[in-house]
Design a protein around this motif. Structure first.
Motif, PDB file in Angstrom:
ATOM      1  N   TYR A  49      22.056  22.319   1.525  1.00  0.00           N
ATOM      2  CA  TYR A  49      21.015  23.194   2.140  1.00  0.00           C
ATOM      3  C   TYR A  49      20.321  23.589   1.037  1.00  0.00           C
ATOM      4  N   SER A  52      17.998  20.845  -0.386  1.00  0.00           N
ATOM      5  CA  SER A  52      16.630  20.606   0.791  1.00  0.00           C
ATOM      6  C   SER A  52      15.611  21.605   0.558  1.00  0.00           C
ATOM      7  N   GLU A 239      19.760  18.630   6.493  1.00  0.00           N
ATOM      8  CA  GLU A 239      19.965  18.907   5.037  1.00  0.00           C
ATOM      9  C   GLU A 239      20.669  17.649   4.355  1.00  0.00           C
ATOM     10  N   PHE A 253      12.110  20.406   6.348  1.00  0.00           N
ATOM     11  CA  PHE A 253      11.942  21.491   5.268  1.00  0.00           C
ATOM     12  C   PHE A 253      10.894  21.850   4.565  1.00  0.00           C
TER      13      PHE A 253
END
Length: 592
Positions: A49, A52, A239, A253
């Protein structure tokens, strides 16, 4: 700083930190909050996460699993975007369902954390991206439902939605079901996209106002978005794929970070300029001991203004058109005075947070003091009755404009609605305008008939305004102004404030949206220039649109204007600068 493995050196590390020169605030990456998972007493998150968000140009901020409202409010106030991460199942009690045997482990404490966090973020209009559990939780928070266990509750022949292979690898495809969606654009207009999945709960009924944007081969929902707000969510785990080099998944993203960047700029503009809503009917909804310092059912109050970074609102004493005998007229005047005095009472009980402003300068002083400025108006000259001295009485209470009429002719003029009586202004109406000019009160022609509009424009020695009217060329309603009226208003240095009442924005009122409102702004700017347009919401007088329903959502207009290429100076003019300029000119004529 970078994440490459290197020989540990305290001296080299500190030298790199000390020599680093951060970008100016405007150029710094937007702060993206990531909701943490909760495992074995730890607030934690998969590093994919974080990576990304970094790769997309954002500054990731991990939010610990806590439910302290004061702490979470402070955290959210510093964010520019929110990413709701994946994790365990959602407790079905939150949607009024008893758990079924197939439900897996739930963590109600994390549910509470996520729901509080999401509520705080969406109250402030932060862009939100949801992943897996985050997708389901957004749906629940906005009134949708979930399958507790898709394998036992879904009848469409469910295939395996929880893959055994590594998450960075795709295990199935999803079909983009709405080619007009934001998701379709983000994913480069690919109709079918390879994704990964690890879940056994899933979205069942999509929340009201949201639309489904992708489905799995067995019909299970895989994505949704709000058509007007920057909220979108997906069921799979991009992610894991994005951080492993999947460029298409990284685009999700990148989109979120860019939305956060625009929101950050919108906040900066709101912090530096006066943001003023020129027309709210909030005094209409004051019950006995109403407190504007609390959220008590209206669309305009101090908490909502604070959330939306709105500095000022003109609250009007609205008086519906009634009988015109002496007793009825005296009652109308008394009612208007009562409403205006009630706003003064609000200042007494919220003195630390608001101030009644009489002039544009006082609006700025109030903003600089960290308070909200409330200005006063009267909607419907019916409240003047036949006693012109009432105009001076309204002036003493702080009234900055008077709307000549409402729906139906009165002793001043003809209205856009109802039978024509005077062919424009009455003889008394001409005296009223002269007295308003003398006292420095703005003449407001919203609700007026075209004949009244042109009479007022000719007779007034000062610029006039339309405090809450939109463009008739885009929505054919008699309350809106024609292009010829708009041109005439601008030629006399006046200003029109686009109204957010759905019936004046879209002829199919139930579809009226934020997008429609921006279209009206664009039309008027293109027609008469940036110096003659503003915004008057008509909130608490039935004004509301999909994507903009209360004061805290007005910042969404700013984001849209930024997307359309408006500069900060342009936006400052639209959000009050134009109206305050005209108000200053009109007030300068008064020497009382």
């Amino acid at each position: 700083m970078n994440n490459q493995v290197r020989r540990p050196s305290l001296e080299a590390l500190f030298r790199e930190v000390d020599n680093f020169s951060p970008k100016k605030e405007k150029l710094q990456p937007p702060r993206i909050g990531i909701s943490s998972n909760r495992k074995d007493g730890l607030s934690c998150i998969a590093e994919t996460y974080v990576q990304s968000v970094l790769m997309a140009g954002g500054a990731p901020v991990l939010i610990p699993v806590i439910t302290d409202l004061e702490a979470l409010t402070a955290i959210v106030s510093g964010l520019d975007g929110l990413l709701m991460s994946g994790g365990g199942d959602i407790n079905p009690l939150y949607i009024g369902e008893e758990p079924i045997p197939q439900l897996q482990d739930v963590d109600t404490f994390r549910d509470e954390f996520d729901l509080i966090l999401l509520r705080l973020a969406t109250n402030r209009q932060l862009p939100v991206m949801g992943i897996c559990r985050g997708h389901q939780l957004i749906n629940v928070a906005f009134g949708g439902s979930v399958y507790q266990d898709i394998y036992s509750q879904h009848t469409g022949g469910v295939f395996k939605h929880s893959q055994a292979m590594p998450r960075e690898q795709a295990s199935h495809s999803v079909r983009i079901s709405d080619t007009s969606s934001r998701l379709f654009e983000i994913l480069k207009k690919e109709p079918d996209v390879l994704v990964n999945s690890v879940h056994h709960q899933a979205v069942k009924e999509v929340a009201p106002e949201f639309k489904e944007t992708a489905v799995a081969p067995d019909g299970i929902n895989e994505a949704m978005e709000h058509p007007e707000k920057e909220i979108f969510s997906i069921q799979w785990h991009p992610e894991a794929m994005a951080s492993n080099g999947d460029k298409l998944m990284l685009e999700l993203f990148r989109h979120h970070v860019e939305a956060a960047r625009l929101f950050k700029e919108a906040k900066r503009i709101h912090s530096r300029n006066v943001i003023l809503d020129s027309h709210t009917d909030t005094p209409m909804i004051f019950p006995g001991q109403f407190n504007i310092g609390q959220k008590e059912g209206g669309k305009v109050n101090l908490p909502l203004m604070e959330e939306g970074m709105v500095d000022a609102a003109i609250m009007v004493a609205y008086i519906p058109q009634g009988k015109r005998d002496d007793a009825s007229l005296q009652q109308a005047t008394a009612f208007a005075m009562n409403r205006l005095n009630e706003i003064h009472r609000q200042m007494e009980i919220n003195r630390g947070r608001m101030n009644i402003a009489h002039t544009p300068q006082e609006v700025w002083v109030t903003k600089d003091a960290g308070k909200k400025a409330i200005m006063l108006g009267v909607e419907n000259g019916y409240a003047i009755g036949k006693d012109i001295r009432n105009i001076a009485r309204f002036k003493e209470l702080g009234v900055s404009y008077i709307t000549l009429c409402h729906n139906g002719s009165n002793d001043i003029c003809d209205s856009a609605r109802g039978e024509a009586e005077w062919g424009g202004l009455s003889p008394f109406g001409k005296e009223v305008i002269a007295e308003m000019n003398r006292l420095g009160i703005l003449v407001d022609v919203s609700h007026a008939a075209e004949s009244t509009f042109y009479d007022a424009l000719e007779i007034s020695t000062q610029p006039i305004i339309a405090s809450h009217s939109s463009a008739r060329a885009l929505c054919d309603h008699p309350r809106n102004l024609t292009d010829d009226q708009l041109k005439a208003l601008a030629a006399k240095q006046g200003v029109v404030q686009v109204c957010l009442y759905k019936g004046f924005i879209n002829e199919d009122a139930e579809k009226a949206s934020l997008t429609d409102a921006v279209r009206h702004i664009n039309h008027i700017v293109d027609l008469i220039g940036i110096d003659h347009v503003g915004i008057g919401s008509d909130f608490d007088g039935d004004g509301e649109l999909i994507g903009c329903r209360a004061s805290n959502e007005l910042i969404n207009i700013t984001v849209r204007l930024l997307k359309d290429g408006y500069s900060e100076n342009d936006i400052a003019k639209i959000w009050g600068g134009n109206l305050l300029r005209v108000m200053s000119r009109v007030q300068s004529a008064y020497n009382g």
